[in-house]
Design an enzyme around this catalytic site. Sequence first.
Site, PDB file in Angstrom:
ATOM      1  N   GLU A  94     -60.728-104.853  62.155  1.00 54.62           N
ATOM      2  CA  GLU A  94     -61.856-105.159  62.856  1.00 54.62           C
ATOM      3  C   GLU A  94     -62.723-103.935  63.362  1.00 54.62           C
ATOM      4  O   GLU A  94     -61.765-103.023  63.673  1.00 54.62           O
ATOM      5  CB  GLU A  94     -61.588-106.420  64.030  1.00 54.62           C
ATOM      6  CG  GLU A  94     -61.029-107.229  63.451  1.00 54.62           C
ATOM      7  CD  GLU A  94     -60.520-108.100  64.783  1.00 54.62           C
ATOM      8  OE1 GLU A  94     -59.526-108.889  64.662  1.00 54.62           O
ATOM      9  OE2 GLU A  94     -61.171-107.780  65.962  1.00 54.62           O
ATOM     10  N   CYS A 115     -66.268 -99.594  68.170  1.00 56.86           N
ATOM     11  CA  CYS A 115     -64.813 -99.768  68.488  1.00 56.86           C
ATOM     12  C   CYS A 115     -64.151 -99.785  67.423  1.00 56.86           C
ATOM     13  O   CYS A 115     -64.358-100.677  66.670  1.00 56.86           O
ATOM     14  CB  CYS A 115     -64.634-100.886  69.544  1.00 56.86           C
ATOM     15  SG  CYS A 115     -62.880-101.463  69.962  1.00 56.86           S
ATOM     16  N   CYS A 122     -50.117-103.837  65.226  1.00 55.87           N
ATOM     17  CA  CYS A 122     -49.724-102.854  66.237  1.00 55.87           C
ATOM     18  C   CYS A 122     -48.237-103.052  66.310  1.00 55.87           C
ATOM     19  O   CYS A 122     -47.608-104.220  66.536  1.00 55.87           O
ATOM     20  CB  CYS A 122     -50.448-102.980  67.290  1.00 55.87           C
ATOM     21  SG  CYS A 122     -49.891-101.499  68.617  1.00 55.87           S
ATOM     22  N   CYS A 126     -47.486-105.397  73.011  1.00 49.31           N
ATOM     23  CA  CYS A 126     -47.580-105.699  74.447  1.00 49.31           C
ATOM     24  C   CYS A 126     -47.859-107.210  74.469  1.00 49.31           C
ATOM     25  O   CYS A 126     -48.431-107.875  73.544  1.00 49.31           O
ATOM     26  CB  CYS A 126     -49.015-104.877  74.750  1.00 49.31           C
ATOM     27  SG  CYS A 126     -49.067-103.386  74.622  1.00 49.31           S
ATOM     28  N   CYS A 129     -51.412-109.213  73.909  1.00 47.65           N
ATOM     29  CA  CYS A 129     -52.304-108.754  72.926  1.00 47.65           C
ATOM     30  C   CYS A 129     -52.288-109.373  71.745  1.00 47.65           C
ATOM     31  O   CYS A 129     -51.318-109.434  71.004  1.00 47.65           O
ATOM     32  CB  CYS A 129     -52.205-107.303  72.666  1.00 47.65           C
ATOM     33  SG  CYS A 129     -53.409-106.419  71.928  1.00 47.65           S
ATOM     34  N   GLY A 169     -54.331-101.561  66.784  1.00 42.89           N
ATOM     35  CA  GLY A 169     -53.597-100.466  66.379  1.00 42.89           C
ATOM     36  C   GLY A 169     -53.282 -99.420  67.830  1.00 42.89           C
ATOM     37  O   GLY A 169     -54.188 -99.579  68.482  1.00 42.89           O
ATOM     38  N   GLU A 170     -52.356 -98.691  67.738  1.00 46.73           N
ATOM     39  CA  GLU A 170     -52.203 -97.726  68.505  1.00 46.73           C
ATOM     40  C   GLU A 170     -52.366 -96.214  67.936  1.00 46.73           C
ATOM     41  O   GLU A 170     -51.399 -95.643  67.101  1.00 46.73           O
ATOM     42  CB  GLU A 170     -50.595 -97.381  69.081  1.00 46.73           C
ATOM     43  CG  GLU A 170     -49.959 -96.475  69.893  1.00 46.73           C
ATOM     44  CD  GLU A 170     -51.084 -96.014  70.998  1.00 46.73           C
ATOM     45  OE1 GLU A 170     -51.317 -97.093  71.981  1.00 46.73           O
ATOM     46  OE2 GLU A 170     -51.520 -95.128  71.111  1.00 46.73           O
ATOM     47  N   SER A 201     -57.897 -94.462  73.228  1.00 44.31           N
ATOM     48  CA  SER A 201     -57.068 -95.197  74.271  1.00 44.31           C
ATOM     49  C   SER A 201     -55.844 -95.578  73.763  1.00 44.31           C
ATOM     50  O   SER A 201     -55.433 -95.661  72.606  1.00 44.31           O
ATOM     51  CB  SER A 201     -57.782 -96.709  74.276  1.00 44.31           C
ATOM     52  OG  SER A 201     -57.053 -97.645  75.339  1.00 44.31           O
ATOM     53  N   SER A 224     -54.219 -97.747  78.717  1.00 43.29           N
ATOM     54  CA  SER A 224     -53.987 -99.021  78.928  1.00 43.29           C
ATOM     55  C   SER A 224     -52.697 -99.178  79.989  1.00 43.29           C
ATOM     56  O   SER A 224     -51.645 -99.158  79.598  1.00 43.29           O
ATOM     57  CB  SER A 224     -53.664 -99.787  77.663  1.00 43.29           C
ATOM     58  OG  SER A 224     -54.597 -99.653  76.708  1.00 43.29           O
ATOM     59  N   LEU A 225     -53.172 -99.255  81.152  1.00 47.84           N
ATOM     60  CA  LEU A 225     -52.379 -99.154  82.292  1.00 47.84           C
ATOM     61  C   LEU A 225     -51.639-100.478  82.692  1.00 47.84           C
ATOM     62  O   LEU A 225     -50.465-100.828  82.325  1.00 47.84           O
ATOM     63  CB  LEU A 225     -52.818 -98.453  83.604  1.00 47.84           C
ATOM     64  CG  LEU A 225     -51.734 -98.028  84.638  1.00 47.84           C
ATOM     65  CD1 LEU A 225     -51.056 -96.905  84.067  1.00 47.84           C
ATOM     66  CD2 LEU A 225     -52.486 -97.483  85.951  1.00 47.84           C
ATOM     67  N   HIS A 226     -52.517-101.373  82.979  1.00 44.60           N
ATOM     68  CA  HIS A 226     -52.153-102.881  83.302  1.00 44.60           C
ATOM     69  C   HIS A 226     -51.128-102.998  84.224  1.00 44.60           C
ATOM     70  O   HIS A 226     -50.635-104.128  84.444  1.00 44.60           O
ATOM     71  CB  HIS A 226     -51.938-103.488  81.834  1.00 44.60           C
ATOM     72  CG  HIS A 226     -52.977-103.184  81.010  1.00 44.60           C
ATOM     73  ND1 HIS A 226     -54.362-103.051  81.107  1.00 44.60           N
ATOM     74  CD2 HIS A 226     -52.756-102.985  79.445  1.00 44.60           C
ATOM     75  CE1 HIS A 226     -54.767-102.837  79.921  1.00 44.60           C
ATOM     76  NE2 HIS A 226     -54.120-102.682  78.908  1.00 44.60           N
ATOM     77  N   ASN A 300     -58.736-111.754  78.881  1.00 43.58           N
ATOM     78  CA  ASN A 300     -59.178-112.693  77.921  1.00 43.58           C
ATOM     79  C   ASN A 300     -57.962-113.679  77.197  1.00 43.58           C
ATOM     80  O   ASN A 300     -57.180-112.876  76.747  1.00 43.58           O
ATOM     81  CB  ASN A 300     -59.875-111.843  76.672  1.00 43.58           C
ATOM     82  CG  ASN A 300     -61.153-111.470  77.012  1.00 43.58           C
ATOM     83  OD1 ASN A 300     -61.736-111.698  77.499  1.00 43.58           O
ATOM     84  ND2 ASN A 300     -61.330-110.018  76.305  1.00 43.58           N
ATOM     85  N   CYS A 343     -60.141-107.355  70.660  1.00 46.37           N
ATOM     86  CA  CYS A 343     -59.789-106.677  69.242  1.00 46.37           C
ATOM     87  C   CYS A 343     -58.596-107.558  68.824  1.00 46.37           C
ATOM     88  O   CYS A 343     -57.509-107.722  69.514  1.00 46.37           O
ATOM     89  CB  CYS A 343     -59.598-105.262  69.306  1.00 46.37           C
ATOM     90  SG  CYS A 343     -61.191-104.626  69.328  1.00 46.37           S
TER      91      CYS A 343
HETATM   92  N1  SAH Z   1     -53.282 -99.480  71.428  1.00 41.04           N
HETATM   93  C1  SAH Z   1     -54.236 -98.958  72.023  1.00 41.04           C
HETATM   94  C2  SAH Z   1     -55.741 -99.088  71.729  1.00 41.04           C
HETATM   95  C3  SAH Z   1     -56.152-100.516  71.882  1.00 41.04           C
HETATM   96  S1  SAH Z   1     -57.207-100.409  72.965  1.00 41.04           S
HETATM   97  C4  SAH Z   1     -54.123 -99.184  73.835  1.00 41.04           C
HETATM   98  O1  SAH Z   1     -53.234-100.123  74.047  1.00 41.04           O
HETATM   99  O2  SAH Z   1     -54.678 -98.714  74.365  1.00 41.04           O
HETATM  100  C5  SAH Z   1     -57.617-102.212  73.135  1.00 41.04           C
HETATM  101  C6  SAH Z   1     -57.474-102.554  74.621  1.00 41.04           C
HETATM  102  O3  SAH Z   1     -57.754-103.930  75.025  1.00 41.04           O
HETATM  103  C7  SAH Z   1     -56.342-102.264  75.527  1.00 41.04           C
HETATM  104  O4  SAH Z   1     -56.731-101.580  76.848  1.00 41.04           O
HETATM  105  C8  SAH Z   1     -55.572-103.539  75.619  1.00 41.04           C
HETATM  106  O5  SAH Z   1     -54.634-103.456  76.462  1.00 41.04           O
HETATM  107  C9  SAH Z   1     -56.701-104.396  75.711  1.00 41.04           C
HETATM  108  N2  SAH Z   1     -56.389-105.915  75.511  1.00 41.04           N
HETATM  109  C10 SAH Z   1     -55.663-106.300  74.591  1.00 41.04           C
HETATM  110  N3  SAH Z   1     -55.441-107.571  74.672  1.00 41.04           N
HETATM  111  C11 SAH Z   1     -56.415-108.090  75.501  1.00 41.04           C
HETATM  112  C12 SAH Z   1     -56.986-109.279  76.220  1.00 41.04           C
HETATM  113  N4  SAH Z   1     -56.506-110.472  75.631  1.00 41.04           N
HETATM  114  N5  SAH Z   1     -57.798-109.207  77.192  1.00 41.04           N
HETATM  115  C13 SAH Z   1     -58.374-108.059  77.645  1.00 41.04           C
HETATM  116  N6  SAH Z   1     -57.846-106.757  77.003  1.00 41.04           N
HETATM  117  C14 SAH Z   1     -56.847-106.921  76.137  1.00 41.04           C
HETATM  118 FE1  SF4 Z   2     -50.554-102.436  70.322  1.00 39.53          FE
HETATM  119 FE2  SF4 Z   2     -52.588-101.744  72.430  1.00 39.53          FE
HETATM  120 FE3  SF4 Z   2     -52.260-104.298  71.708  1.00 39.53          FE
HETATM  121 FE4  SF4 Z   2     -50.322-102.818  73.054  1.00 39.53          FE
HETATM  122  S1  SF4 Z   2     -52.561-103.332  73.848  1.00 39.53           S
HETATM  123  S2  SF4 Z   2     -50.091-104.321  71.325  1.00 39.53           S
HETATM  124  S3  SF4 Z   2     -50.545-100.897  72.120  1.00 39.53           S
HETATM  125  S4  SF4 Z   2     -53.114-102.548  70.407  1.00 39.53           S
END
Ligand code: SAH
Ligand code: SF4
Length: 370
Positions: A94, A115, A122, A126, A129, A169-170, A201, A224-226, A300, A343
């Site tokens: 996507e 984006c 991936c 996480c 995700c 993806g990462e 990211s 992506s700290l979270h 989300n 995504c």
């Molecule tokens: N893998 C890399 C690049 C992907 S960025 C990374 O994790 O940074 C995609 C972003 O969307 C990341 O910050 C991820 O944590 C966030 N994301 C993934 N699932 C999500 C969700 N359900 N709601 C909000 N943000 C989400």
């Molecule tokens: Fe992969 Fe980024 Fe999603 Fe984590 S947040 S599973 S690293 S795409």
Amino acid sequence: MADTPTPIKSLTLNDLTERFRALGQKPYRAKQVIEWLYAKRVKDFAAMTNLSADLRAQLAEQFSFDALEVVRVLGSEDTTRKFLLRLGDGALIESVLIPASPALYGEASDRRTLCVSTQVGCAYGCKFCASGLDGFSRNLHAGEIVEQVLKAEEVSGERVNNIVFMGMGEPLANFANVMSAIEIINAHWGVGIGARHITLSTSGLAPQIRQLAEQPLQVRLAISLHGATDDVREKIMPVNRKYPLSVLLDACEDYAERKRQTIFFEYILIENVNDRPEDAWALAQITRRIPSKVNCIPYNTVEGLSWTRPSEARQDAFMAVLREADVRATIRREKGHDIAAACGQLRRQTEVGRGVPTAPRTAEDSRPYL
Ligand code: SAH
Ligand code: SF4
């Protein structure tokens, strides 16, 4: 033995010049080909009319165009547009095209952000995700990343001027290909988007962040700290076991110092996981140490996962703590557009036949680099 054709858009000008030398061709021919690819955007070698027929035939044998096929476009001109794309081997990825948001940037802003995805699936898993739910299939090659930009421009009829590596993806786990793609997207002979308009990211691959800091380009870095403690982060991001916060933050500090840049910390708010006042305090401590901006994003909902988005009251309380601690932070509250899933969700929906996600991410996301 015939070699597999090289995807031509995976090659930088230097790479292509080298290949041409090996073919006994003059280096300026490589420049001509690059011009056909990025300035004129032709779709096959036959169209490269200033090259001899022989050379065109030779190129067609050695290189492939690897066009991405647009399977679905969701959204309309004024909103976020989401592209579902099929790769040469049938895999789906996507990209999301996000128009400027006047509310955020002022009426004069013409920022158009794409984006892009960097992998099919991936491997980092996480827990919140959609991209990681079905595991990892393969890295994208540089050409498949570059082509996402070309496709978005072709379909929309507009130039993209801002890129975020925030799709599936990462990116730092596909380092070499992502670096080539960035070079091509940035170069004046390529797509021509300034490095400061390219944000990468990562979920926190500390060694690769240090490697990125050594690259010449001033690419922006989002993390992506979270979670602001190892306890919290470990619950939702397995990568934290490999690179705990202290290791990750050292690498971020190094990046900020070397590049003289502000780091963006992404912080999804997930109810009862990372949205308590003490989490906000811990986050504030981190931002004290590293020149940074925090982008809070209410979670989300992803079908099949049980995490929930906190109430607005809880979100407000979290932001109030950050404000009190003088943290530079923003939060985006979605309006509930129904096309712009986070995504990874559109692909899943298509592949496993599920419904449209309930609380999609939208065009007017808070993130300043969008
Ligand atoms: N893998 C890399 C690049 C992907 S960025 C990374 O994790 O940074 C995609 C972003 O969307 C990341 O910050 C991820 O944590 C966030 N994301 C993934 N699932 C999500 C969700 N359900 N709601 C909000 N943000 C989400
Ligand atoms: Fe992969 Fe980024 Fe999603 Fe984590 S947040 S599973 S690293 S795409």
